[in-house]
Design an enzyme around this catalytic site. Structure first.
Site, mmCIF file in Angstrom:
data_model
loop_
_atom_site.group_PDB
_atom_site.id
_atom_site.type_symbol
_atom_site.label_atom_id
_atom_site.label_comp_id
_atom_site.label_asym_id
_atom_site.label_seq_id
_atom_site.Cartn_x
_atom_site.Cartn_y
_atom_site.Cartn_z
ATOM 1 N N LYS A 36 -12.343 -5.993 -9.349
ATOM 2 C CA LYS A 36 -12.481 -6.154 -7.897
ATOM 3 C C LYS A 36 -13.457 -5.125 -7.346
ATOM 4 O O LYS A 36 -13.366 -3.939 -7.669
ATOM 5 C CB LYS A 36 -11.125 -5.979 -7.212
ATOM 6 N N ARG A 64 0.861 -1.172 0.000
ATOM 7 C CA ARG A 64 0.000 0.000 0.000
ATOM 8 C C ARG A 64 0.904 1.231 0.000
ATOM 9 O O ARG A 64 1.238 1.786 1.040
ATOM 10 C CB ARG A 64 -0.922 -0.041 1.208
ATOM 11 N N HIS A 101 -14.456 0.659 -4.246
ATOM 12 C CA HIS A 101 -14.766 0.432 -2.838
ATOM 13 C C HIS A 101 -15.905 1.344 -2.413
ATOM 14 O O HIS A 101 -15.857 2.547 -2.639
ATOM 15 C CB HIS A 101 -13.538 0.710 -1.963
ATOM 16 N N GLU A 150 -11.287 6.646 -1.746
ATOM 17 C CA GLU A 150 -11.706 5.244 -1.641
ATOM 18 C C GLU A 150 -11.099 4.578 -0.413
ATOM 19 O O GLU A 150 -10.870 3.371 -0.382
ATOM 20 C CB GLU A 150 -11.354 4.476 -2.915
ATOM 21 N N ARG A 177 -15.129 -13.405 1.928
ATOM 22 C CA ARG A 177 -13.717 -13.496 1.553
ATOM 23 C C ARG A 177 -13.292 -14.940 1.324
ATOM 24 O O ARG A 177 -12.293 -15.215 0.668
ATOM 25 C CB ARG A 177 -12.835 -12.864 2.645
#
Length: 216
Positions: A170, A48, A143, A86, A213
């Site tokens: 995603k 990240r 997201h 996001e 998940r």
């Protein structure tokens, strides 16, 4: 649906794959975290980069990427700048966002980059084309930290990512109740059955959605 192979990892077959994130602020913290994470043998490691204090100096970013590649060996590396809109740590202008991702892809140290699909179609296409030209795969993402959209809207977003030639669409959404988790799973089933020609990632967030998940 055609699986995607990244190094020795095949995405789209078998058990769900496990991705562990690196969220250090300094190069030392990042490399230290990566050494610990690599010892756990995850399928994928995600840096990240929006957490990194030197993110806006690409020479520093590249230096960290080089270290990560050395530590990770053959474990695939995903680089993600999650923008503040996001849920990320920092804001970034679209042109700078594109430049960061394309330059990272061109280093040869990363295997995947994450691109937020609603950054703007022109910028998104530029990043996807630039990453592919460098031999790097792209996860297109979205997201929603406030709600779970309707099933049709979830499918629309995933199909948009696929239509823009992302390698892996995603979406992550926030459930307000257990029914929202079922909405996400129903959208996942319909997308994979009727539309997806590549692997997709979907998840319902927080404790309520944790089952998604594993079973999505």
């Amino acid at each position: 649906m055609v699986p995607i192979t990244i190094r020795d990892l095949e995405i789209g077959t078998g058990m769900p794959k496990v991705c562990l994130p690196i969220v250090g602020h300094t190069q030392y913290e990042i490399v230290s975290q990566t050494m610990t994470i690599a010892s756990l043998k995850p399928d994928i490691v995600e840096w990240r980069v929006d957490w990194f204090e030197g993110v806006f100096d690409f020479a520093k970013v590249e230096d960290v990427l080089k270290d990560l590649r050395t530590v990770l060996g053959n474990i695939p590396l995903l680089m993600t700048f999650r923008t503040s809109k996001e849920g990320g740590e920092k804001a970034i202008e679209p042109d700078a966002y594109a430049e960061l991702n394309i330059k990272a892809a061109q280093t040869g140290y990363v295997d995947l980059i994450d691109v937020e699909i609603f950054t703007g179609d022109e910028i998104v296409k530029k990043i996807i084309d630039g990453a592919h030209a460098a031999g790097v795969k792209v996860i297109a993402s979205n997201h929603d930290f406030f709600k779970t959209p309707a099933k049709a809207d979830i499918i629309y977003r995933l199909r948009k990512m696929q239509d823009m030639n992302a390698d892996i669409p995603k979406i992550a959404v926030m459930p307000q109740n257990k029914k929202d988790v079922l909405t996400l799973l129903a959208a996942t089933e319909e997308m994979t059955t009727n539309y997806a020609d590549r692997p997709i990632i979907t998840m319902s967030m927080a404790g309520t959605g944790v089952i998604s998940r594993l079973c999505g």
